[in-house]
Design a protein around this motif. Sequence first.
Motif, PDB file in Angstrom:
ATOM      1  N   MET B  31      16.225   5.752  -9.433  1.00 45.81           N
ATOM      2  CA  MET B  31      15.100   5.988  -8.492  1.00 45.81           C
ATOM      3  C   MET B  31      15.591   6.286  -6.989  1.00 45.81           C
ATOM      4  SD  MET B  31      13.212   2.940 -10.262  1.00 45.81           S
ATOM      5  CE  MET B  31      11.940   2.286  -9.029  1.00 45.81           C
ATOM      6  N   GLU B  38       6.124  12.323  -7.281  1.00 46.73           N
ATOM      7  CA  GLU B  38       4.989  11.539  -7.624  1.00 46.73           C
ATOM      8  C   GLU B  38       5.086  10.608  -8.587  1.00 46.73           C
ATOM      9  OE1 GLU B  38       0.578  13.619  -8.471  1.00 46.73           O
ATOM     10  OE2 GLU B  38       2.358  14.867  -7.863  1.00 46.73           O
ATOM     11  N   GLN B  39       4.242   9.378  -8.479  1.00 43.65           N
ATOM     12  CA  GLN B  39       3.952   8.636  -9.523  1.00 43.65           C
ATOM     13  C   GLN B  39       3.179   9.219 -10.536  1.00 43.65           C
ATOM     14  OE1 GLN B  39       5.373   5.580  -9.821  1.00 43.65           O
ATOM     15  NE2 GLN B  39       6.324   5.356  -7.724  1.00 43.65           N
ATOM     16  N   ALA B  40       3.538   8.909 -11.843  1.00 51.89           N
ATOM     17  CA  ALA B  40       2.827   9.545 -12.831  1.00 51.89           C
ATOM     18  C   ALA B  40       1.404   8.810 -12.861  1.00 51.89           C
ATOM     19  CB  ALA B  40       3.464   9.255 -14.297  1.00 51.89           C
ATOM     20  N   VAL B  41       1.540   7.477 -12.821  1.00 52.75           N
ATOM     21  CA  VAL B  41       0.303   6.547 -12.418  1.00 52.75           C
ATOM     22  C   VAL B  41       0.062   6.092 -11.281  1.00 52.75           C
ATOM     23  CG1 VAL B  41      -0.984   4.651 -13.643  1.00 52.75           C
ATOM     24  CG2 VAL B  41       0.590   5.869 -14.894  1.00 52.75           C
ATOM     25  N   GLU B  42      -0.981   6.448 -10.578  1.00 50.28           N
ATOM     26  CA  GLU B  42      -1.304   6.411  -9.407  1.00 50.28           C
ATOM     27  C   GLU B  42      -1.533   4.598  -9.174  1.00 50.28           C
ATOM     28  OE1 GLU B  42      -0.851   8.220  -6.979  1.00 50.28           O
ATOM     29  OE2 GLU B  42      -0.894   9.927  -7.989  1.00 50.28           O
ATOM     30  N   GLN B  43      -0.960   4.098  -7.890  1.00 45.09           N
ATOM     31  CA  GLN B  43      -0.911   2.814  -7.940  1.00 45.09           C
ATOM     32  C   GLN B  43      -1.561   2.628  -6.502  1.00 45.09           C
ATOM     33  OE1 GLN B  43      -0.514  -0.225  -8.763  1.00 45.09           O
ATOM     34  NE2 GLN B  43       0.472  -0.176 -10.724  1.00 45.09           N
ATOM     35  N   SER B  44      -2.491   2.295  -6.577  1.00 42.05           N
ATOM     36  CA  SER B  44      -3.509   1.917  -5.372  1.00 42.05           C
ATOM     37  C   SER B  44      -2.821   0.841  -4.406  1.00 42.05           C
ATOM     38  CB  SER B  44      -5.031   1.521  -5.580  1.00 42.05           C
ATOM     39  OG  SER B  44      -5.056   0.679  -6.350  1.00 42.05           O
ATOM     40  N   VAL B  45      -2.252  -0.370  -5.179  1.00 39.94           N
ATOM     41  CA  VAL B  45      -1.610  -1.353  -4.485  1.00 39.94           C
ATOM     42  C   VAL B  45      -0.107  -1.490  -4.972  1.00 39.94           C
ATOM     43  CG1 VAL B  45      -2.014  -3.612  -3.582  1.00 39.94           C
ATOM     44  CG2 VAL B  45      -4.033  -2.229  -4.203  1.00 39.94           C
ATOM     45  N   TRP B  46       0.716  -1.552  -4.144  1.00 40.07           N
ATOM     46  CA  TRP B  46       2.106  -1.880  -4.597  1.00 40.07           C
ATOM     47  C   TRP B  46       2.388  -3.488  -4.379  1.00 40.07           C
ATOM     48  CZ3 TRP B  46       6.165   0.272  -7.618  1.00 40.07           C
ATOM     49  CH2 TRP B  46       5.843   1.508  -7.993  1.00 40.07           C
ATOM     50  N   VAL B  47       1.843  -4.348  -4.889  1.00 40.38           N
ATOM     51  CA  VAL B  47       1.998  -5.753  -4.358  1.00 40.38           C
ATOM     52  C   VAL B  47       3.549  -6.512  -4.827  1.00 40.38           C
ATOM     53  CG1 VAL B  47       0.991  -8.119  -4.590  1.00 40.38           C
ATOM     54  CG2 VAL B  47      -0.593  -6.138  -4.876  1.00 40.38           C
ATOM     55  N   LYS B  48       4.131  -6.759  -3.902  1.00 44.35           N
ATOM     56  CA  LYS B  48       5.476  -7.149  -4.381  1.00 44.35           C
ATOM     57  C   LYS B  48       5.622  -8.599  -4.813  1.00 44.35           C
ATOM     58  CE  LYS B  48       9.812  -6.392  -5.048  1.00 44.35           C
ATOM     59  NZ  LYS B  48      10.035  -5.887  -6.502  1.00 44.35           N
ATOM     60  N   LYS B  49       4.390  -9.502  -4.653  1.00 40.04           N
ATOM     61  CA  LYS B  49       4.416 -10.696  -4.909  1.00 40.04           C
ATOM     62  C   LYS B  49       3.222 -10.755  -6.074  1.00 40.04           C
ATOM     63  CE  LYS B  49       1.337 -12.078  -1.376  1.00 40.04           C
ATOM     64  NZ  LYS B  49       0.764 -13.096  -0.572  1.00 40.04           N
ATOM     65  N   GLY B  50       3.199 -12.099  -6.628  1.00 41.15           N
ATOM     66  CA  GLY B  50       2.030 -12.220  -7.563  1.00 41.15           C
ATOM     67  C   GLY B  50       2.287 -13.667  -8.402  1.00 41.15           C
ATOM     68  N   MET B  52       1.919 -15.739 -11.664  1.00 37.10           N
ATOM     69  CA  MET B  52       1.679 -15.543 -13.196  1.00 37.10           C
ATOM     70  C   MET B  52       1.397 -16.864 -13.680  1.00 37.10           C
ATOM     71  SD  MET B  52       4.448 -13.016 -14.623  1.00 37.10           S
ATOM     72  CE  MET B  52       5.495 -14.196 -14.795  1.00 37.10           C
TER      73      MET B  52
END
Lengths: 275, 52
Positions: B31, B38-50, B52
Amino acid sequence: MADDKDVLRDVWFGRIPTCFALYQDEVTEKEAEPFYLLLPRVSYLTLVTDKVKKHFLKAVKPEDVEEMWFEYEGTPLKWHYPIGVLFDLHALNTALPWSITVHFKNFPERDLLHCLSNSVIEAHFMSCIKEADALKHKSQVINDMQKKDHKQLWMGLQNDKFDQFWAMNRKLMEYPTEEGGFRYIPFRIYQTMSDRPFIQKLFRPVSPEGHTHTLGDLLKEMYPAAIAHDGDSKRFQVLIQGIEPLLETPLQWLSEHLSHPDNFLHICILPVPTD
Amino acid sequence: QNMSLSISPGQTAAWHQQILEQLGQRSKREMENFRHYEQAVEQSVWVKKGNM
């Protein structure tokens, strides 16, 4: 030290830089420039290539447009394998970006399954998840989910939503503590040197004596040639998600962390490059 | 039923370290020089935390 949620993120957000080019012999109305994309390793080719299709359709005569399919150095690429598996199996040791040829004619019926809509991919994906859960939990977890939960797994993959997918997938990764792992590990072993599509057999994460099974234990049983013995030079690369885990890595941990969204651990065995 | 996604003491083992290192190398190799693609799938939000 990164924790293991970071491993799940790294696996999910793996990308393969790819250059798509139209097959030369397919007559074009105008020049078709190559098209560059980052493809998600865990997704499927036909699910993430709408932009590729749109780009090249501008250059192909409408009467020449049939179902789009992809090829790498003469090998038709099976859309029903995860993208990362296709790359590891066919192109890992080559220079990036990965060069894929796009075709709109002469669909290779003997090599590829048709894929005329995303619902075909969804059906394949859900059937893999169900098969995996049959091995892991006698289908109890997937059968306890509702239709909307199944949809959440699929939509998570389709829209590249890690949190949406894992909020549901975590249930498929549970097991009774006293058993030390799943009933059987869902795995598939691919090799380039065989016509056989893949090896898939029953294998438990823990031995009858209670010992944790490792990647090495699995290979010893399924593909002994892949293990180099003392003094031998290494003949094969054993790849999962584009990396080579040590043979002592516990299989249960690999299944929980390096499986694809279809819940299978996809293992590629390649001859070590000679040059 | 238990979820075993957290790190147990055994996972400070060599195999675990090696996986983290190799995933880091994989990101770098695949990478680092291609972030402008360009990303193949558009990511509106690239959240780096979450959670689970």
